[in-house]
Design a protein around this motif. Structure first.
Motif, PDB file in Angstrom:
ATOM      1  N   TYR A  47      74.896-115.955-100.315  1.00  0.00           N
ATOM      2  CA  TYR A  47      75.216-115.207 -99.101  1.00  0.00           C
ATOM      3  C   TYR A  47      75.927-113.881 -99.376  1.00  0.00           C
ATOM      4  CZ  TYR A  47      74.282-119.383 -96.221  1.00  0.00           C
ATOM      5  OH  TYR A  47      73.705-120.445 -95.588  1.00  0.00           O
ATOM      6  N   TYR A  48      76.482-113.714-100.571  1.00  0.00           N
ATOM      7  CA  TYR A  48      77.240-112.508-100.868  1.00  0.00           C
ATOM      8  C   TYR A  48      76.371-111.389-101.461  1.00  0.00           C
ATOM      9  CZ  TYR A  48      81.336-115.602-100.344  1.00  0.00           C
ATOM     10  OH  TYR A  48      82.272-116.490 -99.880  1.00  0.00           O
ATOM     11  N   GLN A  49      75.067-111.635-101.602  1.00  0.00           N
ATOM     12  CA  GLN A  49      74.167-110.592-102.091  1.00  0.00           C
ATOM     13  C   GLN A  49      73.943-109.533-101.007  1.00  0.00           C
ATOM     14  OE1 GLN A  49      72.395-110.594-105.505  1.00  0.00           O
ATOM     15  NE2 GLN A  49      74.432-111.521-105.485  1.00  0.00           N
ATOM     16  N   GLU A  50      73.432-108.369-101.422  1.00  0.00           N
ATOM     17  CA  GLU A  50      73.146-107.335-100.437  1.00  0.00           C
ATOM     18  C   GLU A  50      72.046-107.832 -99.500  1.00  0.00           C
ATOM     19  OE1 GLU A  50      70.044-104.240-102.301  1.00  0.00           O
ATOM     20  OE2 GLU A  50      72.022-104.094-103.215  1.00  0.00           O
ATOM     21  N   ALA A  51      72.021-107.278 -98.296  1.00  0.00           N
ATOM     22  CA  ALA A  51      71.180-107.799 -97.215  1.00  0.00           C
ATOM     23  C   ALA A  51      69.711-107.902 -97.585  1.00  0.00           C
ATOM     24  CB  ALA A  51      71.351-106.930 -95.967  1.00  0.00           C
ATOM     25  N   VAL A  52      69.163-106.885 -98.229  1.00  0.00           N
ATOM     26  CA  VAL A  52      67.730-106.883 -98.530  1.00  0.00           C
ATOM     27  C   VAL A  52      67.356-108.012 -99.481  1.00  0.00           C
ATOM     28  CG1 VAL A  52      67.915-105.237-100.460  1.00  0.00           C
ATOM     29  CG2 VAL A  52      65.785-105.411 -99.156  1.00  0.00           C
ATOM     30  N   ILE A  53      68.265-108.383-100.373  1.00  0.00           N
ATOM     31  CA  ILE A  53      68.009-109.502-101.285  1.00  0.00           C
ATOM     32  C   ILE A  53      68.110-110.826-100.541  1.00  0.00           C
ATOM     33  CG2 ILE A  53      68.875-110.733-103.318  1.00  0.00           C
ATOM     34  CD1 ILE A  53      69.538-108.055-104.572  1.00  0.00           C
ATOM     35  N   GLN A  54      69.085-110.939 -99.646  1.00  0.00           N
ATOM     36  CA  GLN A  54      69.165-112.150 -98.819  1.00  0.00           C
ATOM     37  C   GLN A  54      67.866-112.364 -98.051  1.00  0.00           C
ATOM     38  OE1 GLN A  54      72.695-112.911 -96.431  1.00  0.00           O
ATOM     39  NE2 GLN A  54      73.865-111.384 -97.563  1.00  0.00           N
ATOM     40  N   ASP A  55      67.306-111.286 -97.522  1.00  0.00           N
ATOM     41  CA  ASP A  55      66.123-111.392 -96.672  1.00  0.00           C
ATOM     42  C   ASP A  55      64.858-111.760 -97.440  1.00  0.00           C
ATOM     43  OD1 ASP A  55      67.642-110.803 -94.447  1.00  0.00           O
ATOM     44  OD2 ASP A  55      67.132-108.670 -94.433  1.00  0.00           O
ATOM     45  N   ILE A  56      64.811-111.425 -98.715  1.00  0.00           N
ATOM     46  CA  ILE A  56      63.609-111.704 -99.500  1.00  0.00           C
ATOM     47  C   ILE A  56      63.680-113.058-100.212  1.00  0.00           C
ATOM     48  CG2 ILE A  56      64.279-110.706-101.744  1.00  0.00           C
ATOM     49  CD1 ILE A  56      61.534-109.398-101.851  1.00  0.00           C
ATOM     50  N   ALA A  57      64.848-113.679-100.211  1.00  0.00           N
ATOM     51  CA  ALA A  57      65.041-114.944-100.939  1.00  0.00           C
ATOM     52  C   ALA A  57      64.242-116.086-100.322  1.00  0.00           C
ATOM     53  CB  ALA A  57      66.521-115.299-100.967  1.00  0.00           C
ATOM     54  N   ASP A  58      63.826-117.009-101.177  1.00  0.00           N
ATOM     55  CA  ASP A  58      63.179-118.236-100.696  1.00  0.00           C
ATOM     56  C   ASP A  58      64.225-119.193-100.147  1.00  0.00           C
ATOM     57  OD1 ASP A  58      60.301-117.899-101.601  1.00  0.00           O
ATOM     58  OD2 ASP A  58      61.394-117.515-103.467  1.00  0.00           O
ATOM     59  N   TYR A  59      65.373-119.207-100.791  1.00  0.00           N
ATOM     60  CA  TYR A  59      66.476-120.064-100.348  1.00  0.00           C
ATOM     61  C   TYR A  59      67.766-119.257-100.401  1.00  0.00           C
ATOM     62  CZ  TYR A  59      63.110-123.789-101.095  1.00  0.00           C
ATOM     63  OH  TYR A  59      61.981-124.570-101.050  1.00  0.00           O
TER      64      TYR A  59
END
Length: 332
Positions: A47-59
Motif C-alpha cells: 500500500y505504500y508504493q506510488e499510486a500508479v504501481i498500486q493500480d497495476i499490481a495483481d495483488y
C-alpha cells in the motif's frame, strides 16, 4: 545480451537498479501487462508504493496479505513492488521461483535497526526466551527467530505462546510496547524503530485536530506512544483501510505512511482523508517512506523486461528463515 544491459547489470550492486534509458513514448502500463503474460509473472505491491504501481499490481496489501499471496501464487516469477525484506520473504516461501525487486536499495529503516550479529548476542544472553520477530526484518534475522508476525496478527501470535514462556520481541520497540499493553505479556524488547512512523509530530497533529474536530485519528501501532494515546483506532495498514470503510465517520486523520491514502480514497471517495503531519518540512507535509518510493514504474518495467535485479538467498537462509514464517502462517 547487449553491451548496455551487461554494463547495467555490472552496476547493480552500486546503484541497486538497472540504469537504462526508457523510451518516453512507451506505454509502460501496457508493456508491463504484456510482460506479465509473457513471463507468467505476478506483481505484488504494498500500500505504500506510488499510486500508479498500486493500480497495476495483481495483488495489493499489507505485509501479512502479501506473504499469504506469495505462498499461494502459481506464477513462475514474483515481482515485488515493496521493500527488500518483503521480497526476501517471498523468496523464502518460494525458493523455486524467480523473485524480482525493482530497486535493491529499497530497504527498511526498521530492518536496518536490527543487525544480525548484535541480535544474535542479545538472544544468546536470554536463552530461555522464545524469539518473535516482526516480519519487517532481514532474512538473516528471520533465521534467528522462532516465529514471525505482522502488525495484523501480532496479538494472535503472542497469545498462542504459553503464558509462562518468556518472549523476546524484535525489532520494533513501539509495536512491542503496544503489544505489551494489548496482551499483558511482559516481553523483552529490542530497541529498533521505523523512521516513518516515528516522524509524526504530536504537536502538529493536535493543532490539525483542532482544525478538524470531527476527524477521527487512526494510527499504525509502529507509531510512538504519545501519538497512539490520541488515536481513536490503532491497527495495521489493512485494518486502517477496513476501519475507514466501515466506520460511520466522515473525516479521518491517518497516521501511517501516506501511500495508503490512494487506496483509501478509492474505497471511500466521499470521505475526507487527512495525512497526519510529520516533523519534516516536505512537499506533502506527511510521513513518506523514501525506501518505498525508490520503486518507480520505469524500474518496474526494466526489472520485468530483463528479469533483474533478482533476490538470491542461500539454501541455509531459505531453510532456516522459512520455519518462523510457516509457523506464523499456520497460526494466522
Amino acid at each position: 545480451m547487449t553491451p548496455n544491459i551487461i554494463e547495467a547489470k555490472k552496476n547493480l550492486n552500486q546503484l541497486g537498479y538497472l540504469n537504462l534509458k526508457v523510451d518516453e513514448k512507451l506505454d509502460l502500463v501496457a508493456e508491463i501487462q504484456k510482460l506479465k503474460k509473457e513471463k507468467n509473472a505476478v506483481i505484488l505491491a504494498h500500500y505504500y508504493q506510488e499510486a500508479v504501481i498500486q493500480d497495476i499490481a495483481d495483488y495489493l496489501g499489507d505485509s501479512l496479505a502479501l506473504a499469504k499471496k506469495a505462498a499461494q501464487t502459481d506464477a513462475e516469477t514474483i515481482v515485488f513492488a515493496g521493500v527488500h525484506f518483503m521480497a526476501e520473504t517471498a523468496k523464502i516461501i518460494n525458493p523455486e521461483k524467480k523473485v524480482l525487486l525493482p530497486d535493491l536499495k529499497a530497504g527498511c529503516s526498521l530492518a536496518d535497526s536490527c543487525p544480525p550479529a548484535e541480535f544474535k548476542k542479545f538472544i544468546d544472553q536470554h536463552p530461555d526466551h522464545i524469539v518473535i520477530t516482526y516480519i519487517n526484518c532481514s532474512a538473516e534475522i528471520k533465521t534467528l527467530s522462532d516465529i514471525t508476525c505482522t502488525s495484523s496478527n501480532a496479538v494472535q501470535i503472542i497469545e498462542s505462546i504459553p503464558k509462562d514462556q518468556p518472549i523476546i520481541f524484535a525489532p520494533d520497540k513501539n509495536l512491542g510496547k503496544y503489544l505489551i499493553k494489548e496482551t499483558g505479556r511482559d516481553m523483552l524488547l529490542w530497541e529498533g524503530s521505523c523512521m516513518v512512523h516515528e516522524a509524526f509530530s504530536i504537536e502538529r497533529l493536535l493543532d490539525l485536530h483542532k482544525k478538524h474536530p470531527k476527524a477521527k485519528i487512526i494510527a499504525h501501532p509502529e507509531s510512538e506512544e504519545p501519538l497512539l494515546k490520541t488515536a481513536q483506532f490503532i491497527g495495521s495498514t489493512s485494518q486502517l483501510l477496513k476501519f475507514v470503510k466501515e466506520d460511520k465517520g466522515e473525516e479521518f486523520i491517518v497516521a501511517t505512511e501516506a501511500g495508503i491514502l490512494h487506496q483509501m480514497a478509492k474505497e471511500v471517495p466521499n470521505k475526507i482523508l487527512i495525512p497526519a503531519p510529520s516533523n519534516e518540512d516536505n512537499t506533502c507535509a506527511c510521513s513518506e517512506c523514501a525506501y518505498m518510493k525508490l520503486n518507480t514504474l520505469e524500474k518496474l518495467y526494466l526489472c520485468m523486461k530483463y528479469e533483474s535485479p533478482e533476490i538470491i538467498l542461500s539454501e541455509e537462509v531459505i531453510e532456516k528463515g522459512r520455519r518462523p514464517i510457516e509457523r506464523m502462517l499456520s497460526i494466522s
